[in-house]
Scaffold this motif. Structure first.
Motif, PDB file in Angstrom:
ATOM      1  N   ASP A  97       0.855  -1.183   0.000  1.00 62.76           N
ATOM      2  CA  ASP A  97       0.000   0.000   0.000  1.00 62.76           C
ATOM      3  C   ASP A  97       0.893   1.236   0.000  1.00 62.76           C
ATOM      4  O   ASP A  97       1.185   1.826   1.048  1.00 62.76           O
ATOM      5  CB  ASP A  97      -0.923  -0.012   1.213  1.00 62.76           C
ATOM      6  N   VAL A  98       1.335   1.631  -1.170  1.00 67.28           N
ATOM      7  CA  VAL A  98       2.283   2.729  -1.304  1.00 67.28           C
ATOM      8  C   VAL A  98       1.688   4.045  -0.819  1.00 67.28           C
ATOM      9  O   VAL A  98       2.360   4.853  -0.168  1.00 67.28           O
ATOM     10  CB  VAL A  98       2.760   2.851  -2.765  1.00 67.28           C
ATOM     11  N   HIS A 103       1.870   8.473   3.060  1.00 69.62           N
ATOM     12  CA  HIS A 103       1.168   9.333   4.020  1.00 69.62           C
ATOM     13  C   HIS A 103       1.815   9.246   5.396  1.00 69.62           C
ATOM     14  O   HIS A 103       2.067  10.267   6.053  1.00 69.62           O
ATOM     15  CB  HIS A 103      -0.304   8.929   4.095  1.00 69.62           C
ATOM     16  N   ASP A 104       2.086   8.026   5.845  1.00 67.38           N
ATOM     17  CA  ASP A 104       2.667   7.828   7.175  1.00 67.38           C
ATOM     18  C   ASP A 104       4.061   8.433   7.275  1.00 67.38           C
ATOM     19  O   ASP A 104       4.444   8.944   8.336  1.00 67.38           O
ATOM     20  CB  ASP A 104       2.731   6.339   7.511  1.00 67.38           C
ATOM     21  N   ALA A 105       4.817   8.363   6.168  1.00 69.87           N
ATOM     22  CA  ALA A 105       6.194   8.867   6.180  1.00 69.87           C
ATOM     23  C   ALA A 105       6.282  10.349   5.833  1.00 69.87           C
ATOM     24  O   ALA A 105       7.357  10.952   5.952  1.00 69.87           O
ATOM     25  CB  ALA A 105       7.046   8.059   5.206  1.00 69.87           C
ATOM     26  N   GLY A 106       5.180  10.920   5.370  1.00 72.14           N
ATOM     27  CA  GLY A 106       5.217  12.321   4.935  1.00 72.14           C
ATOM     28  C   GLY A 106       6.091  12.503   3.710  1.00 72.14           C
ATOM     29  O   GLY A 106       6.719  13.542   3.527  1.00 72.14           O
ATOM     30  N   SER A 108       6.730  11.755  -0.721  1.00 75.86           N
ATOM     31  CA  SER A 108       5.989  11.734  -1.973  1.00 75.86           C
ATOM     32  C   SER A 108       5.671  10.298  -2.368  1.00 75.86           C
ATOM     33  O   SER A 108       6.380   9.354  -1.994  1.00 75.86           O
ATOM     34  CB  SER A 108       6.791  12.400  -3.087  1.00 75.86           C
ATOM     35  N   VAL A 109       4.595  10.141  -3.124  1.00 72.08           N
ATOM     36  CA  VAL A 109       4.220   8.817  -3.599  1.00 72.08           C
ATOM     37  C   VAL A 109       5.302   8.259  -4.519  1.00 72.08           C
ATOM     38  O   VAL A 109       5.620   7.059  -4.469  1.00 72.08           O
ATOM     39  CB  VAL A 109       2.861   8.875  -4.328  1.00 72.08           C
ATOM     40  N   GLU A 110       5.886   9.128  -5.361  1.00 67.84           N
ATOM     41  CA  GLU A 110       6.924   8.671  -6.289  1.00 67.84           C
ATOM     42  C   GLU A 110       8.117   8.088  -5.539  1.00 67.84           C
ATOM     43  O   GLU A 110       8.617   7.012  -5.879  1.00 67.84           O
ATOM     44  CB  GLU A 110       7.394   9.835  -7.167  1.00 67.84           C
ATOM     45  N   THR A 111       8.590   8.831  -4.519  1.00 70.89           N
ATOM     46  CA  THR A 111       9.742   8.372  -3.741  1.00 70.89           C
ATOM     47  C   THR A 111       9.416   7.083  -3.001  1.00 70.89           C
ATOM     48  O   THR A 111      10.207   6.133  -2.983  1.00 70.89           O
ATOM     49  CB  THR A 111      10.169   9.447  -2.733  1.00 70.89           C
ATOM     50  N   THR A 112       8.235   7.032  -2.397  1.00 71.42           N
ATOM     51  CA  THR A 112       7.830   5.848  -1.647  1.00 71.42           C
ATOM     52  C   THR A 112       7.701   4.638  -2.563  1.00 71.42           C
ATOM     53  O   THR A 112       8.109   3.525  -2.208  1.00 71.42           O
ATOM     54  CB  THR A 112       6.503   6.106  -0.923  1.00 71.42           C
TER      55      THR A 112
END
Length: 215
Positions: A97-98, A103-106, A108-112
């Motif tokens: 669940d990217v 969200h939890d890490a604050g 970006s979606v791309e980086t995550t």
């Protein structure tokens, strides 16, 4: 020989020469192929399957279902499983669940997504006993990456382009080929692939570089 056969043979021969000259793997190497289902990764999977007897390598497929596109993400996973099965290759698929992780890490979606992908591929390689992880990056990706790093103010080390072989594990057999060559190979072999509509969104920096700066 037909035009399609010539295109396919030329592409395959170029990848074989790159494999040898860049020392991407020795005979008997087990290679984990990262397959999203998109054009680049399907070209990589198909050409390595064709070269498998010549290179004397073993192939395993890995896929990350990032869940970012709902049912479409699940369809991509099913497609990759189908393509691996059609080639009689084992497949490792993992769902992450990217969006929730980002969200939890604050972050970006791309980086995550990039970090999640690296984690999934590393775990799959360990489980499969693979000595190499093959990625579908090509010559156009190098240009895009350099421009992105320039825009972000990267120093000389940050501007280093992608390498065919990194850390003795990550390989990019298509790095000397262009996006157009990849697409021509797919067409010549009638290899199916999926299209990710997010690749056209200007919300992502890479897409703005690809569609607005590079042309």
């Amino acid at each position: 020989m037909s035009d399609d056969a010539r295109i396919a043979r030329s592409f395959t021969d170029h990848v074989q020469r790159a494999w040898t000259s860049d020392h991407l793997g020795s005979r008997g190497t087990r290679v984990l192929v990262a397959v999203s289902g998109g054009a680049d990764s399907m070209a990589l999977l198909d050409v390595l399957t064709e070269l498998r007897p010549r290179l004397d390598i073993q192939l395993v497929v890995a896929h990350l279902n990032h869940g970012l596109r709902g049912d479409a993400s699940d369809a991509d996973e099913a497609f990759v499983r189908e393509q691996a099965e059609a080639r009689a290759l084992p497949v490792f698929a993992e769902r992450v669940d990217v969006a929730a992780l980002a969200h939890d890490a604050g972050a970006s979606v791309e980086t995550t997504a990039r970090q999640a992908r690296a984690g999934v591929l590393t775990r799959a390689a360990t489980e499969a006993g693979a000595g190499r992880i093959a990625l579908g990056h090509h010559r156009d990706d190098v240009a895009e990456t350099v421009l992105m790093r320039l825009l972000r103010g990267a120093g000389s080390r940050g501007l280093a382009a992608m390498a065919p072989l990194r850390d003795g594990l990550w390989i990019r057999p298509l790095l000397a080929r262009s996006r157009d060559e990849v697409r021509a190979y797919l067409d010549s072999r009638q290899v199916p692939h999926v299209e990710d509509e997010s690749n056209t969104s200007r919300a992502h920096l890479r897409n703005r570089v690809r569609h607005d700066l590079l042309p």
